[in-house]
Design an enzyme around this catalytic site. Structure first.
Site, PDB file in Angstrom:
ATOM      1  N   GLU A  55      41.046   9.627  54.116  1.00 40.54           N
ATOM      2  CA  GLU A  55      41.530  10.904  54.635  1.00 40.54           C
ATOM      3  C   GLU A  55      40.403  11.813  55.109  1.00 40.54           C
ATOM      4  O   GLU A  55      39.317  11.808  54.548  1.00 40.54           O
ATOM      5  CB  GLU A  55      42.274  11.661  53.519  1.00 40.54           C
ATOM      6  CG  GLU A  55      43.517  10.966  53.050  1.00 40.54           C
ATOM      7  CD  GLU A  55      44.147  11.653  51.844  1.00 40.54           C
ATOM      8  OE1 GLU A  55      43.830  12.831  51.584  1.00 40.54           O
ATOM      9  OE2 GLU A  55      44.961  11.005  51.182  1.00 40.54           O
ATOM     10  N   CYS A  79      36.537  18.119  56.185  1.00 37.08           N
ATOM     11  CA  CYS A  79      36.326  17.652  54.820  1.00 37.08           C
ATOM     12  C   CYS A  79      36.439  16.135  54.871  1.00 37.08           C
ATOM     13  O   CYS A  79      37.485  15.597  55.235  1.00 37.08           O
ATOM     14  CB  CYS A  79      37.410  18.255  53.924  1.00 37.08           C
ATOM     15  SG  CYS A  79      37.385  17.596  52.254  1.00 37.08           S
ATOM     16  N   CYS A 126      38.176   6.126  44.318  1.00 34.90           N
ATOM     17  CA  CYS A 126      37.129   6.741  43.506  1.00 34.90           C
ATOM     18  C   CYS A 126      37.210   6.161  42.097  1.00 34.90           C
ATOM     19  O   CYS A 126      38.293   5.833  41.622  1.00 34.90           O
ATOM     20  CB  CYS A 126      37.343   8.261  43.464  1.00 34.90           C
ATOM     21  SG  CYS A 126      36.054   9.154  42.561  1.00 34.90           S
ATOM     22  N   CYS A 135      38.963  11.494  37.224  1.00 34.26           N
ATOM     23  CA  CYS A 135      39.359  12.863  36.860  1.00 34.26           C
ATOM     24  C   CYS A 135      40.888  12.954  36.720  1.00 34.26           C
ATOM     25  O   CYS A 135      41.628  12.465  37.588  1.00 34.26           O
ATOM     26  CB  CYS A 135      38.860  13.867  37.895  1.00 34.26           C
ATOM     27  SG  CYS A 135      37.059  13.892  38.039  1.00 34.26           S
ATOM     28  N   CYS A 147      43.117  14.504  39.668  1.00 36.56           N
ATOM     29  CA  CYS A 147      42.820  14.147  41.057  1.00 36.56           C
ATOM     30  C   CYS A 147      43.567  12.901  41.517  1.00 36.56           C
ATOM     31  O   CYS A 147      43.539  11.863  40.854  1.00 36.56           O
ATOM     32  CB  CYS A 147      41.309  13.937  41.203  1.00 36.56           C
ATOM     33  SG  CYS A 147      40.810  13.529  42.880  1.00 36.56           S
ATOM     34  N   CYS A 185      42.962  16.361  48.131  1.00 34.41           N
ATOM     35  CA  CYS A 185      42.365  15.056  47.812  1.00 34.41           C
ATOM     36  C   CYS A 185      43.283  13.897  47.500  1.00 34.41           C
ATOM     37  O   CYS A 185      43.894  13.851  46.442  1.00 34.41           O
ATOM     38  CB  CYS A 185      41.485  15.210  46.587  1.00 34.41           C
ATOM     39  SG  CYS A 185      40.127  16.240  46.889  1.00 34.41           S
TER      40      CYS A 185
HETATM   41  N1  SAH Z   1      33.964  13.600  43.869  1.00 33.31           N
HETATM   42  C1  SAH Z   1      33.544  14.861  44.367  1.00 33.31           C
HETATM   43  C2  SAH Z   1      34.193  15.277  45.672  1.00 33.31           C
HETATM   44  C3  SAH Z   1      35.662  15.032  45.842  1.00 33.31           C
HETATM   45  S1  SAH Z   1      36.817  16.073  45.008  1.00 33.31           S
HETATM   46  C4  SAH Z   1      33.726  15.918  43.321  1.00 33.31           C
HETATM   47  O1  SAH Z   1      34.219  15.616  42.244  1.00 33.31           O
HETATM   48  O2  SAH Z   1      33.322  17.044  43.534  1.00 33.31           O
HETATM   49  C5  SAH Z   1      36.701  17.643  45.795  1.00 33.31           C
HETATM   50  C6  SAH Z   1      37.096  18.784  44.885  1.00 33.31           C
HETATM   51  O3  SAH Z   1      38.526  18.852  44.688  1.00 33.31           O
HETATM   52  C7  SAH Z   1      36.503  18.674  43.501  1.00 33.31           C
HETATM   53  O4  SAH Z   1      36.054  19.919  43.067  1.00 33.31           O
HETATM   54  C8  SAH Z   1      37.692  18.198  42.700  1.00 33.31           C
HETATM   55  O5  SAH Z   1      37.482  18.397  41.348  1.00 33.31           O
HETATM   56  C9  SAH Z   1      38.802  19.007  43.322  1.00 33.31           C
HETATM   57  N2  SAH Z   1      40.153  18.532  43.043  1.00 33.31           N
HETATM   58  C10 SAH Z   1      40.587  17.274  42.919  1.00 33.31           C
HETATM   59  N3  SAH Z   1      41.909  17.238  42.629  1.00 33.31           N
HETATM   60  C11 SAH Z   1      42.323  18.522  42.592  1.00 33.31           C
HETATM   61  C12 SAH Z   1      43.594  19.147  42.344  1.00 33.31           C
HETATM   62  N4  SAH Z   1      44.677  18.438  42.083  1.00 33.31           N
HETATM   63  N5  SAH Z   1      43.637  20.492  42.398  1.00 33.31           N
HETATM   64  C13 SAH Z   1      42.530  21.227  42.663  1.00 33.31           C
HETATM   65  N6  SAH Z   1      41.317  20.692  42.899  1.00 33.31           N
HETATM   66  C14 SAH Z   1      41.210  19.356  42.867  1.00 33.31           C
END
Ligand code: SAH
Length: 340
Positions: free
Chosen positions: A90, A103, A110, A114, A117, A329
């Site tokens: 994406e 972005c 990944c 997390c 995510c 994301c």
């Molecule tokens: N792996 C990297 C970049 C990708 S995620 C990182 O962890 O920073 C980009 C951002 O979106 C990160 O800050 C991540 O924690 C956040 N993110 C992911 N899922 C999310 C969600 N459901 N709501 C809000 N932020 C989210």
């Protein structure tokens, strides 16, 4: 097949030299590729013989638009690209007053796990190549017809888990003969791989480092971000301090507000204590709900912001864009995978 678009100008020159071509040819080809040329045939300032040789030995990556969703609310556009091997990634185009931002993704999937995510639900499939990262900027610009001035590495994947590729991508996209996007217009977001933050600091790039913090204490952070079990909050903040001291660049801390998990006043107080003495700012993100996850958006965003501010911390709250188009994301890739 040789992936010329993933090469630096110097590497391209070395490759051409083995075939007896002069160095300036590399610049011509570099320019064509960085404008999104889809074939060697189009490169009309090269001899026919060279074009044929290149077509026989090299490939040119070109992602296909698998899906495209445009937000009726704010024009945010989400692309789902199909790569050469059928995998999808994406890219999101966001329109701000200060310029158009893309972005981009750094990996297919990944492996960081997390809890909030969507990108991590199916694990990591593979790393992207430098060309595949560059293509997201190139073809988002070409397809949408809008000039791209800013890049954030905040899409699918963990950029510092694909370190060498990301560094090369930065060199390519920053190149005066290519898109020439300045480092100060680029942000890189990481879940906090401390060793790689140290390594990145040594390059002294003028980009903005965003650290996805999401919790200031080990118990909470390890619970929602498995990567913390190996790193730990103390070590992460130590790496952030070193990063600032080495590069002079302020770090931006991302903090997705999750109901009853990371939104208490004591967590705001602890966060402020960690940040004392190192300039940086906190970006609070209203959690985007992912349907596979039980985590809910916090109702205390304003209170948490106030509490942080009472300690003298600079805080912003992220404006939500593309709320109607699965713009956060991994959501669109996930949906497409489920629908086959
Ligand atoms: N792996 C990297 C970049 C990708 S995620 C990182 O962890 O920073 C980009 C951002 O979106 C990160 O800050 C991540 O924690 C956040 N993110 C992911 N899922 C999310 C969600 N459901 N709501 C809000 N932020 C989210």
């Amino acid at each position: 097949m040789i992936d010329l678009k993933s090469m630096t100008l110097e590497e391209m020159g070395a490759y051409l030299k083995t075939g007896g071509e002069p160095a300036f040819r590399a610049k011509q080809i570099f320019t064509w590729l960085h404008r999104g040329a889809g074939s060697f045939e189009e490169m009309t300032n090269l001899s026919k013989a060279l074009r044929e040789k290149l077509a026989a030995e090299c490939l040119i990556t070109r992602p296909q638009v698998a899906r495209k969703q445009v937000s009726a609310l704010d024009g945010t556009t989400k692309y789902l690209w199909r790569l050469e091997d059928g995998n999808c990634i994406e890219t999101v185009l966001m329109r701000y007053h200060h310029g158009n931002t893309v972005c981009i993704s750094s990996q297919v999937g990944c492996r960081m796990g997390c809890a909030f995510c969507a990108s991590t639900l199916g694990g990591k499939v593979r790393d992207l190549t430098p060309a595949e990262m560059l293509d997201q900027v190139l073809f988002t610009g070409l397809d949408s017809g809008v000039p791209i001035s800013n890049i954030v590495l905040m899409g699918i994947g963990e950029p510092l888990d694909n370190f060498d590729t990301v560094l090369r991508f930065l060199e390519l996209v920053n190149h005066p003969e290519g898109l020439n996007i300045g480092m100060r217009h680029i942000s890189l977001s990481t879940c906090g791989l401390a060793d790689q933050i140290d390594k990145l600091a040594d390059y002294k790039l003028q980009l903005t480092l965003s650290v996805s913090l999401h919790a200031p204490d080990d118990e909470t952070r390890s619970h929602i971000m498995p990567v913390n079990r190996a790193v730990g909050v103390e070590r992460l903040f130590a790496a952030c301090r070193r990063y600032f001291e080495t590069t002079g660049r302020r770090i931006s801390y991302e903090y997705a507000m999750i109901d009853g998990v990371n939104d208490s006043d004591w967590q705001a107080d602890l966060l402020a204590r960690h940040l004392k003495g190192t300039p940086g700012h906190v970006n609070l993100i209203p959690l985007n709900e992912v349907k596979e996850s039980p985590l809910k958006p916090s109702r205390r965003v304003a209170a948490f912001q106030k509490r942080l501010e009472s300690h003298g911390i600079t805080v912003t709250v992220r404006r939500k864009l593309g709320g109607d188009i699965d713009a956060s994301c991994g959501q669109l890739r996930r949906k497409a995978m489920q629908e086959g």
